[in-house]
Design a protein around this motif. Structure first.
Motif, PDB file in Angstrom:
ATOM      1  N   LEU A 134       0.832  -1.196   0.000  1.00  0.00           N
ATOM      2  CA  LEU A 134       0.000   0.000   0.000  1.00  0.00           C
ATOM      3  C   LEU A 134       0.870   1.252   0.000  1.00  0.00           C
ATOM      4  N   GLU A 135       0.408   2.264  -0.702  1.00  0.00           N
ATOM      5  CA  GLU A 135       1.101   3.549  -0.769  1.00  0.00           C
ATOM      6  C   GLU A 135       0.651   4.389   0.427  1.00  0.00           C
ATOM      7  N   LEU A 136       1.508   4.469   1.441  1.00  0.00           N
ATOM      8  CA  LEU A 136       1.149   5.218   2.646  1.00  0.00           C
ATOM      9  C   LEU A 136       2.100   6.380   2.922  1.00  0.00           C
ATOM     10  N   THR A 172      -2.672  11.676  -1.683  1.00  0.00           N
ATOM     11  CA  THR A 172      -3.156  11.279  -3.004  1.00  0.00           C
ATOM     12  C   THR A 172      -4.266  10.257  -2.820  1.00  0.00           C
ATOM     13  N   ALA A 173      -4.904   9.904  -3.905  1.00  0.00           N
ATOM     14  CA  ALA A 173      -5.978   8.910  -3.837  1.00  0.00           C
ATOM     15  C   ALA A 173      -5.442   7.570  -3.331  1.00  0.00           C
ATOM     16  N   PHE A 183      -7.557   4.157   4.611  1.00  0.00           N
ATOM     17  CA  PHE A 183      -8.882   3.634   4.908  1.00  0.00           C
ATOM     18  C   PHE A 183      -8.922   2.111   4.882  1.00  0.00           C
ATOM     19  N   TRP A 184      -8.205   1.499   3.955  1.00  0.00           N
ATOM     20  CA  TRP A 184      -8.172   0.048   3.877  1.00  0.00           C
ATOM     21  C   TRP A 184      -7.512  -0.529   5.120  1.00  0.00           C
ATOM     22  N   SER A 185      -6.427   0.079   5.567  1.00  0.00           N
ATOM     23  CA  SER A 185      -5.742  -0.383   6.778  1.00  0.00           C
ATOM     24  C   SER A 185      -6.633  -0.213   8.004  1.00  0.00           C
ATOM     25  N   ALA A 186      -7.330   0.904   8.079  1.00  0.00           N
ATOM     26  CA  ALA A 186      -8.237   1.139   9.209  1.00  0.00           C
ATOM     27  C   ALA A 186      -9.365   0.115   9.224  1.00  0.00           C
TER      28      ALA A 186
END
Length: 90
Positions: free
Chosen positions: A24-26, A31-32, A39-42
């Protein structure tokens, strides 16, 4: 018991998070891709927390405790009603 189901879900959620987190790009600006990653991690952490709670809780004991509290409340209401009736007659 249905707790084995929560154990499988917990392992699946941990596995998905462990697989996806490095991809994941964190670490960029907002950015999108970064927003999606956060949000996916949360959401994955929320699923993990819910399954840990389901494994840790004892619903039957909790139901019995709530039922005992409700019986005590009903008894108290009956006693209060009886006292009001006897006070009105006396």
């Amino acid at each position: 018991m249905r707790k084995w189901k929560h154990g499988i879900y917990l392992l699946a959620a941990i596995g998905m998070l462990a697989y996806a987190l490095p991809r994941l790009e964190l670490s960029g600006g907002w950015t999108a891709a970064t927003v999606f990653g956060v949000f996916w991690s949360a959401l994955a952490l929320l699923v993990i927390a819910a399954n840990v709670r389901a494994l840790a809780s004892d619903r039957e004991r909790e139901r019995r405790r709530v039922a005992a509290i409700r019986r005590q409340q009903a008894f108290s209401r009956e006693q209060a009603t009886a006292r009001r009736r006897s006070a009105g007659r006396g």
